[in-house]
Design a protein around this motif. Structure first.
Motif, PDB file in Angstrom:
ATOM      1  N   HIS A  48       0.752  -1.343   0.045  1.00  0.00           N
ATOM      2  CA  HIS A  48      -0.033   0.058   0.112  1.00  0.00           C
ATOM      3  C   HIS A  48       0.659   1.336   0.003  1.00  0.00           C
ATOM      4  CE1 HIS A  48      -3.502  -2.503   0.641  1.00  0.00           C
ATOM      5  NE2 HIS A  48      -2.933  -2.904   1.665  1.00  0.00           N
ATOM      6  N   LEU A  49       1.966   1.135  -0.632  1.00  0.00           N
ATOM      7  CA  LEU A  49       2.923   2.370  -1.114  1.00  0.00           C
ATOM      8  C   LEU A  49       2.827   2.811  -2.374  1.00  0.00           C
ATOM      9  CD1 LEU A  49       6.093   1.104   1.119  1.00  0.00           C
ATOM     10  CD2 LEU A  49       4.225   2.876   2.007  1.00  0.00           C
ATOM     11  N   PRO A  50       2.848   4.112  -2.716  1.00  0.00           N
ATOM     12  CA  PRO A  50       2.894   4.469  -4.130  1.00  0.00           C
ATOM     13  C   PRO A  50       4.016   3.830  -4.678  1.00  0.00           C
ATOM     14  CG  PRO A  50       3.281   6.541  -2.624  1.00  0.00           C
ATOM     15  CD  PRO A  50       2.993   5.014  -1.633  1.00  0.00           C
ATOM     16  N   GLY A  51       3.899   3.539  -6.080  1.00  0.00           N
ATOM     17  CA  GLY A  51       5.244   3.516  -6.727  1.00  0.00           C
ATOM     18  C   GLY A  51       5.591   4.475  -8.018  1.00  0.00           C
ATOM     19  N   PRO A  52       6.573   5.019  -7.720  1.00  0.00           N
ATOM     20  CA  PRO A  52       6.880   6.109  -8.674  1.00  0.00           C
ATOM     21  C   PRO A  52       7.082   5.622  -9.892  1.00  0.00           C
ATOM     22  CG  PRO A  52       8.713   5.736  -7.192  1.00  0.00           C
ATOM     23  CD  PRO A  52       7.576   4.933  -6.763  1.00  0.00           C
ATOM     24  N   GLY A  53       7.350   6.493 -11.171  1.00  0.00           N
ATOM     25  CA  GLY A  53       7.541   6.051 -12.211  1.00  0.00           C
ATOM     26  C   GLY A  53       9.179   6.043 -12.383  1.00  0.00           C
ATOM     27  N   TRP A  54       9.745   5.150 -12.062  1.00  0.00           N
ATOM     28  CA  TRP A  54      11.311   5.092 -11.937  1.00  0.00           C
ATOM     29  C   TRP A  54      11.908   5.308 -13.264  1.00  0.00           C
ATOM     30  CZ3 TRP A  54      13.035   4.180  -7.075  1.00  0.00           C
ATOM     31  CH2 TRP A  54      12.084   3.760  -6.102  1.00  0.00           C
ATOM     32  N   LEU A  55      11.397   4.977 -14.253  1.00  0.00           N
ATOM     33  CA  LEU A  55      11.976   5.366 -15.404  1.00  0.00           C
ATOM     34  C   LEU A  55      11.220   6.399 -16.419  1.00  0.00           C
ATOM     35  CD1 LEU A  55      12.961   1.800 -16.566  1.00  0.00           C
ATOM     36  CD2 LEU A  55      14.465   3.276 -15.271  1.00  0.00           C
ATOM     37  N   SER A  56      10.258   6.976 -15.942  1.00  0.00           N
ATOM     38  CA  SER A  56       9.400   7.522 -16.573  1.00  0.00           C
ATOM     39  C   SER A  56       9.362   9.045 -16.214  1.00  0.00           C
ATOM     40  CB  SER A  56       7.939   7.171 -16.908  1.00  0.00           C
ATOM     41  OG  SER A  56       7.316   6.823 -15.847  1.00  0.00           O
ATOM     42  N   ASN A  57       9.787   9.098 -14.899  1.00  0.00           N
ATOM     43  CA  ASN A  57       9.698  10.472 -14.411  1.00  0.00           C
ATOM     44  C   ASN A  57      11.020  11.173 -14.501  1.00  0.00           C
ATOM     45  OD1 ASN A  57       9.413  12.706 -12.518  1.00  0.00           O
ATOM     46  ND2 ASN A  57       8.314  11.482 -10.833  1.00  0.00           N
ATOM     47  N   PRO A  58      11.075  12.408 -15.096  1.00  0.00           N
ATOM     48  CA  PRO A  58      12.291  13.130 -15.499  1.00  0.00           C
ATOM     49  C   PRO A  58      13.092  13.366 -14.045  1.00  0.00           C
ATOM     50  CG  PRO A  58      10.367  14.476 -16.015  1.00  0.00           C
ATOM     51  CD  PRO A  58       9.839  13.101 -15.659  1.00  0.00           C
ATOM     52  N   HIS A  59      12.282  13.724 -12.911  1.00  0.00           N
ATOM     53  CA  HIS A  59      13.139  13.985 -11.842  1.00  0.00           C
ATOM     54  C   HIS A  59      13.879  12.670 -11.035  1.00  0.00           C
ATOM     55  CE1 HIS A  59      11.027  17.712 -12.272  1.00  0.00           C
ATOM     56  NE2 HIS A  59       9.863  17.089 -11.992  1.00  0.00           N
ATOM     57  N   ILE A  60      13.218  11.679 -11.365  1.00  0.00           N
ATOM     58  CA  ILE A  60      14.153  10.370 -10.881  1.00  0.00           C
ATOM     59  C   ILE A  60      14.602   9.310 -11.783  1.00  0.00           C
ATOM     60  CG2 ILE A  60      12.562  10.788  -8.804  1.00  0.00           C
ATOM     61  CD1 ILE A  60      10.992   8.249  -9.597  1.00  0.00           C
ATOM     62  N   ALA A  61      14.542   9.481 -13.098  1.00  0.00           N
ATOM     63  CA  ALA A  61      14.866   8.494 -13.942  1.00  0.00           C
ATOM     64  C   ALA A  61      16.400   8.661 -13.777  1.00  0.00           C
ATOM     65  CB  ALA A  61      14.819   8.863 -15.462  1.00  0.00           C
ATOM     66  N   MET A  62      17.252   9.554 -13.804  1.00  0.00           N
ATOM     67  CA  MET A  62      18.571   9.543 -13.577  1.00  0.00           C
ATOM     68  C   MET A  62      19.216   8.696 -12.135  1.00  0.00           C
ATOM     69  SD  MET A  62      21.643  10.155 -14.844  1.00  0.00           S
ATOM     70  CE  MET A  62      21.578  11.418 -15.980  1.00  0.00           C
ATOM     71  N   LEU A  63      18.356   9.076 -11.076  1.00  0.00           N
ATOM     72  CA  LEU A  63      18.564   8.410  -9.968  1.00  0.00           C
ATOM     73  C   LEU A  63      18.540   7.009 -10.171  1.00  0.00           C
ATOM     74  CD1 LEU A  63      19.283   8.315  -7.117  1.00  0.00           C
ATOM     75  CD2 LEU A  63      16.676   8.507  -6.547  1.00  0.00           C
ATOM     76  N   SER A  64      17.445   6.382 -10.779  1.00  0.00           N
ATOM     77  CA  SER A  64      17.091   4.942 -11.043  1.00  0.00           C
ATOM     78  C   SER A  64      18.260   4.305 -11.796  1.00  0.00           C
ATOM     79  CB  SER A  64      15.953   4.830 -11.827  1.00  0.00           C
ATOM     80  OG  SER A  64      14.821   5.356 -11.163  1.00  0.00           O
ATOM     81  N   VAL A  65      18.909   5.220 -12.794  1.00  0.00           N
ATOM     82  CA  VAL A  65      19.876   4.593 -13.713  1.00  0.00           C
ATOM     83  C   VAL A  65      20.969   4.413 -12.922  1.00  0.00           C
ATOM     84  CG1 VAL A  65      21.421   4.987 -15.599  1.00  0.00           C
ATOM     85  CG2 VAL A  65      19.110   5.539 -15.928  1.00  0.00           C
ATOM     86  N   VAL A  66      21.476   5.640 -11.982  1.00  0.00           N
ATOM     87  CA  VAL A  66      22.592   5.545 -10.952  1.00  0.00           C
ATOM     88  C   VAL A  66      22.389   4.316 -10.331  1.00  0.00           C
ATOM     89  CG1 VAL A  66      23.670   6.692  -9.045  1.00  0.00           C
ATOM     90  CG2 VAL A  66      23.292   8.014 -11.231  1.00  0.00           C
ATOM     91  N   LEU A  67      21.602   4.025  -9.559  1.00  0.00           N
ATOM     92  CA  LEU A  67      21.203   2.911  -8.784  1.00  0.00           C
ATOM     93  C   LEU A  67      21.598   1.636  -9.442  1.00  0.00           C
ATOM     94  CD1 LEU A  67      18.113   3.902  -6.588  1.00  0.00           C
ATOM     95  CD2 LEU A  67      20.510   3.787  -5.643  1.00  0.00           C
ATOM     96  N   VAL A  68      21.111   1.452 -10.796  1.00  0.00           N
ATOM     97  CA  VAL A  68      21.296   0.318 -11.429  1.00  0.00           C
ATOM     98  C   VAL A  68      22.909   0.140 -11.661  1.00  0.00           C
ATOM     99  CG1 VAL A  68      21.079  -1.236 -13.292  1.00  0.00           C
ATOM    100  CG2 VAL A  68      19.055   0.111 -12.332  1.00  0.00           C
ATOM    101  N   PHE A  69      23.724   1.238 -11.881  1.00  0.00           N
ATOM    102  CA  PHE A  69      25.031   1.239 -12.326  1.00  0.00           C
ATOM    103  C   PHE A  69      25.742   0.953 -11.091  1.00  0.00           C
ATOM    104  CE2 PHE A  69      29.134   3.351 -12.490  1.00  0.00           C
ATOM    105  CZ  PHE A  69      29.544   2.913 -13.654  1.00  0.00           C
ATOM    106  N   VAL A  70      25.312   1.603  -9.818  1.00  0.00           N
ATOM    107  CA  VAL A  70      26.161   1.061  -8.661  1.00  0.00           C
ATOM    108  C   VAL A  70      25.841  -0.322  -8.275  1.00  0.00           C
ATOM    109  CG1 VAL A  70      25.952   1.276  -6.126  1.00  0.00           C
ATOM    110  CG2 VAL A  70      26.078   3.255  -7.662  1.00  0.00           C
TER     111      VAL A  70
END
Length: 293
Positions: free
Chosen positions: A141-163
């Motif tokens: 019951h937690l909101p799921g952000p658009g990890w790859l579709s939100n321009p504000h967090i997409a780069m963070l998502s890619v960084v986390l995958v790279f790490v």
């Protein structure tokens, strides 16, 4: 005299296959790319020498190039800020635990997987409302952000995958550095009353400085020149938020077929990587290259 001449020639004969390989697959493409950078070369079109026009266009008139440079720096800084401390913590924890070989193998396994395969796996996990991560968040019951579709967090998502992808290799290098440290140094610090945190910050870290410098330098070069993750995960979107310079260069060359401009972008990126690497070595290493000889 003839025998002496042959003995002097022998090392070059043994090196000749490697030198020939470097000349054909490194020096020749480099010279060709440099030639293209100073021309208006486009596929299936006449071309001619244009001097610094491609470089000037990218730096002053291209609407996206400077944005990609900023994205590249954000990605590199974000990746190093997370990857190096986390890798160091994992390496130090494993060095003090049982079953070291097992844990090192577990953390290293992502490195045995092709980067494109890793990207597709994480795209499945993070891809919008159908992704596994958001599905698990929905069960809680937690909101799921658009990890790859939100321009504000997409780069963070890619960084986390790279790490996550580079954690294993960094951990192995830092583990090797930790294993090479003299245990008597730690024992002397314990006798003087040092606790676990002091052993890590005041003993292990200073002695690990050469290894840390190597890991930071190689990670910096990889992160500044990386683009397969962005290509598969986001294709540079949304809204150009994950378009790094290497990806933009790839798109110019193989989508727009502007090989001259792409070559110029490649040399600008090379100069950026070279300058930042030299600055990093200058700031982090005392006494120059010879200080750790």
């Amino acid at each position: 005299m003839k025998q002496r001449h042959l003995s002097q020639l022998a090392p070059y004969l043994f090196l000749s296959p490697a030198l020939l390989y470097a000349a054909i697959f490194f020096l020749l493409p480099l010279a060709l790319a440099l030639t293209l950078a100073f021309s208006n070369f486009q596929a299936f079109a006449p071309h001619h020498f244009t001097g610094l026009h491609n470089f000037a266009y990218l730096l002053t008139r291209d609407p996206f190039f400077l944005t990609t440079m900023r994205n590249t720096l954000v990605f590199a800084v974000g990746s190093l800020s997370l990857a190096i401390p986390l890798s160091l913590l994992v390496a130090y924890t494993i060095s003090k635990s049982r079953f070291k070989a097992f844990w090192r193998t577990i953390f290293w396994l992502p490195m045995a997987t092709n980067v494109v395969a890793v990207a597709f796996e994480w795209k499945f996990l993070l891809d919008g409302p159908t992704g596994l991560v958001n599905h698990l968040l929905d069960l809680l019951h937690l909101p799921g952000p658009g990890w790859l579709s939100n321009p504000h967090i997409a780069m963070l998502s890619v960084v986390l995958v790279f790490v996550w992808m580079t954690l294993g290799s960094n951990m192995l290098l830092l583990s090797a550095g930790l294993e090479s440290l003299d245990e008597s140094t730690f024992e002397a610090a314990r006798i003087d009353g040092a606790n676990a945190i002091q052993l890590f910050t005041r003993v292990a870290l200073p002695l690990l400085r050469p290894t840390l410098l190597f890991v930071m330098t190689t990670d910096l070069i990889i992160s500044l020149s990386s683009f397969p993750l962005m290509l598969v995960l986001t294709e540079g979107g949304p809204a150009q938020s994950t378009t790094v310079t290497a990806l933009y260069m790839y798109q110019m060359a193989f989508t727009d077929l502007r090989l001259g401009r792409a070559s110029a972008a490649a040399f600008i990126l090379f100069l950026l990587i070279f300058a930042i690497t030299m600055l990093q070595l200058r700031l982090l290493r005392k006494g120059g290259l010879e200080s750790y000889a």
